[in-house]
Design a protein around this motif. Structure first.
Motif, mmCIF file in Angstrom:
data_model
loop_
_atom_site.group_PDB
_atom_site.id
_atom_site.type_symbol
_atom_site.label_atom_id
_atom_site.label_comp_id
_atom_site.label_asym_id
_atom_site.label_seq_id
_atom_site.Cartn_x
_atom_site.Cartn_y
_atom_site.Cartn_z
ATOM 1 N N ALA A 9 0.827 -1.208 0.000
ATOM 2 C CA ALA A 9 0.000 0.000 0.000
ATOM 3 C C ALA A 9 0.858 1.253 0.000
ATOM 4 C CB ALA A 9 -0.936 -0.005 1.211
ATOM 5 N N SER A 10 1.994 1.186 0.685
ATOM 6 C CA SER A 10 2.874 2.356 0.777
ATOM 7 C C SER A 10 3.641 2.625 -0.509
ATOM 8 C CB SER A 10 3.872 2.164 1.923
ATOM 9 O OG SER A 10 4.867 1.216 1.594
ATOM 10 N N MET A 11 3.624 1.684 -1.443
ATOM 11 C CA MET A 11 4.384 1.818 -2.688
ATOM 12 C C MET A 11 3.496 2.097 -3.900
ATOM 13 S SD MET A 11 7.085 -1.309 -1.980
ATOM 14 C CE MET A 11 8.059 -0.993 -3.459
ATOM 15 N N LEU A 12 2.219 2.370 -3.661
ATOM 16 C CA LEU A 12 1.302 2.658 -4.765
ATOM 17 C C LEU A 12 1.696 3.947 -5.484
ATOM 18 C CD1 LEU A 12 -2.096 1.818 -3.033
ATOM 19 C CD2 LEU A 12 -1.041 0.539 -4.918
ATOM 20 N N LYS A 13 1.388 4.005 -6.780
ATOM 21 C CA LYS A 13 1.676 5.182 -7.599
ATOM 22 C C LYS A 13 0.368 5.743 -8.170
ATOM 23 C CE LYS A 13 6.230 4.679 -7.422
ATOM 24 N NZ LYS A 13 7.121 5.682 -6.786
ATOM 25 N N THR A 14 0.365 7.047 -8.380
ATOM 26 C CA THR A 14 -0.770 7.684 -9.046
ATOM 27 C C THR A 14 -0.675 7.439 -10.543
ATOM 28 O OG1 THR A 14 0.400 9.784 -9.311
ATOM 29 C CG2 THR A 14 -0.831 9.472 -7.260
ATOM 30 N N SER A 15 -1.672 7.858 -11.277
ATOM 31 C CA SER A 15 -1.706 7.618 -12.717
ATOM 32 C C SER A 15 -0.569 8.321 -13.452
ATOM 33 C CB SER A 15 -3.055 8.060 -13.301
ATOM 34 O OG SER A 15 -3.287 9.431 -13.025
ATOM 35 N N ASP A 16 -0.034 9.400 -12.847
ATOM 36 C CA ASP A 16 1.093 10.095 -13.494
ATOM 37 C C ASP A 16 2.438 9.698 -12.894
ATOM 38 O OD1 ASP A 16 0.812 11.312 -11.063
ATOM 39 O OD2 ASP A 16 0.611 13.359 -11.828
ATOM 40 N N GLY A 17 2.454 8.583 -12.170
ATOM 41 C CA GLY A 17 3.710 8.009 -11.698
ATOM 42 C C GLY A 17 4.241 8.564 -10.393
ATOM 43 N N LYS A 18 3.498 9.478 -9.760
ATOM 44 C CA LYS A 18 3.932 10.005 -8.472
ATOM 45 C C LYS A 18 3.536 9.043 -7.354
ATOM 46 C CE LYS A 18 3.485 14.838 -9.906
ATOM 47 N NZ LYS A 18 2.799 16.134 -9.652
ATOM 48 N N ARG A 19 4.149 9.222 -6.217
ATOM 49 C CA ARG A 19 3.827 8.371 -5.091
ATOM 50 C C ARG A 19 2.428 8.697 -4.579
ATOM 51 N NH1 ARG A 19 7.655 7.442 0.243
ATOM 52 N NH2 ARG A 19 6.126 6.383 1.546
ATOM 53 N N MET A 20 1.614 7.658 -4.367
ATOM 54 C CA MET A 20 0.288 7.859 -3.796
ATOM 55 C C MET A 20 0.424 8.013 -2.290
ATOM 56 S SD MET A 20 -3.155 5.478 -4.149
ATOM 57 C CE MET A 20 -3.087 5.533 -5.938
ATOM 58 N N GLY A 21 -0.301 8.963 -1.732
ATOM 59 C CA GLY A 21 -0.257 9.158 -0.293
ATOM 60 C C GLY A 21 -0.892 7.983 0.441
ATOM 61 N N LEU A 22 -0.407 7.719 1.654
ATOM 62 C CA LEU A 22 -0.977 6.672 2.494
ATOM 63 C C LEU A 22 -1.245 7.255 3.872
ATOM 64 C CD1 LEU A 22 -1.832 3.755 3.068
ATOM 65 C CD2 LEU A 22 0.567 3.258 3.663
ATOM 66 N N VAL A 23 -2.513 7.247 4.259
ATOM 67 C CA VAL A 23 -2.925 7.710 5.583
ATOM 68 C C VAL A 23 -3.593 6.544 6.294
ATOM 69 C CG1 VAL A 23 -4.315 9.353 6.890
ATOM 70 C CG2 VAL A 23 -3.261 10.052 4.726
ATOM 71 N N MET A 24 -3.082 6.196 7.461
ATOM 72 C CA MET A 24 -3.615 5.070 8.231
ATOM 73 C C MET A 24 -4.223 5.600 9.522
ATOM 74 S SD MET A 24 -0.569 2.272 7.558
ATOM 75 C CE MET A 24 0.773 3.342 8.118
ATOM 76 N N VAL A 25 -5.495 5.268 9.734
ATOM 77 C CA VAL A 25 -6.232 5.751 10.900
ATOM 78 C C VAL A 25 -6.366 4.612 11.907
ATOM 79 C CG1 VAL A 25 -8.411 6.720 11.726
ATOM 80 C CG2 VAL A 25 -7.511 7.374 9.464
ATOM 81 N N SER A 26 -6.058 4.925 13.159
ATOM 82 C CA SER A 26 -6.159 3.919 14.216
ATOM 83 C C SER A 26 -6.868 4.505 15.425
ATOM 84 C CB SER A 26 -4.763 3.433 14.635
ATOM 85 O OG SER A 26 -4.846 2.556 15.749
ATOM 86 N N HIS A 27 -7.576 3.654 16.141
ATOM 87 C CA HIS A 27 -8.065 4.057 17.445
ATOM 88 C C HIS A 27 -6.864 4.149 18.394
ATOM 89 C CE1 HIS A 27 -12.127 3.675 16.119
ATOM 90 N NE2 HIS A 27 -12.034 2.367 15.883
ATOM 91 N N ALA A 28 -7.084 4.730 19.543
ATOM 92 C CA ALA A 28 -6.038 4.805 20.552
ATOM 93 C C ALA A 28 -6.535 4.183 21.851
ATOM 94 C CB ALA A 28 -5.625 6.259 20.793
#
Length: 220
Positions: free
Chosen positions: A121-140
């Motif tokens: 998931a952290s290595m995904l790319k957008t359609s123009d080859g840029k790095r796709m952002g990864l935001v992970m939400v967790s409870h605390a």
């Protein structure tokens, strides 16, 4: 050395229930939510419901082949996703609990599956080859920790220890959503009362709980 943009960072945000973590994540550009629980009804976001571990893996494969307009993947929440991973490993091995395999084998299988999927998931790319952002939400959750002066209570990611360590290690920004007075804020620095971290070194210790404010501080 060029400072990464906010959307090039791997971000984990945890915090108290109903504080606005999902709303914060919805501010990221062209976000697609891997939604493992209800709670997005009032957010105008692209949502893919994830009820089983194979569906999450399939989503990663789909985004790898054809990201479309997606620029950010939001996993909301990690807690449920981990439970799905654990359930999948147990079903695949005909056991009721990872401990049933003995010698830690079951727990290792869950940890490795979870880590590998998040890595992809952290290595995904957008359609123009840029790095796709990864935001992970967790409870605390509040945990008891030992300090030099005795025991203290600290807010930490609500994940089993092995999964928590995996997520913390891969995160560029580890943010804790909190309340200060009447304001909702993000804690960005380690503290005895919460788990947080900022590898950029550019963020104040406390900022408003806002995508735009975070972006302004990081990218200046």
């Amino acid at each position: 050395m060029t400072t990464p943009t906010l959307n090039e960072c791997i971000i984990t945000v945890s915090g108290r229930p109903k504080i606005g973590k999902s709303t914060f994540a919805s501010g990221f550009p062209n976000a697609v939510f891997a939604a493992t629980e209800a709670g997005l009804n009032f957010l105008d976001v692209m949502e893919v419901q994830i009820q089983e571990w194979p569906r999450f893996k399939a989503l990663i494969d789909e985004l790898t082949r054809s990201p479309g307009a997606s620029e950010t993947l939001v996993i909301d929440t990690l807690d449920n996703l981990y439970l799905m991973c654990e359930e999948h490993v147990c079903q695949a091995n005909g056991i009721a609990h990872p401990s049933d395999l003995g010698y830690g084998k079951g727990f290792t299988m869950v940890k490795n599956q979870f880590r590998l999927a998040l890595t992809k998931a952290s290595m995904l790319k957008t359609s123009d080859g840029k790095r796709m952002g990864l935001v992970m939400v967790s409870h605390a959750k509040e945990i008891e920790v030992e300090t030099r002066t005795g025991k203290s209570v600290c807010w930490s990611l609500s994940l089993p220890n092995s999964a928590r360590l995996t997520v913390e290690a891969m995160s560029d920004l580890l943010l804790f959503a909190d309340i200060e007075g009447e304001e909702r804020v993000l804690r960005t620095k380690p503290h005895r009362n919460w788990v947080a971290g900022d590898r950029s070194g550019k963020l104040p210790a406390t900022i408003e709980l806002s995508y735009d404010v975070l972006k302004k501080h990081l990218e200046g």
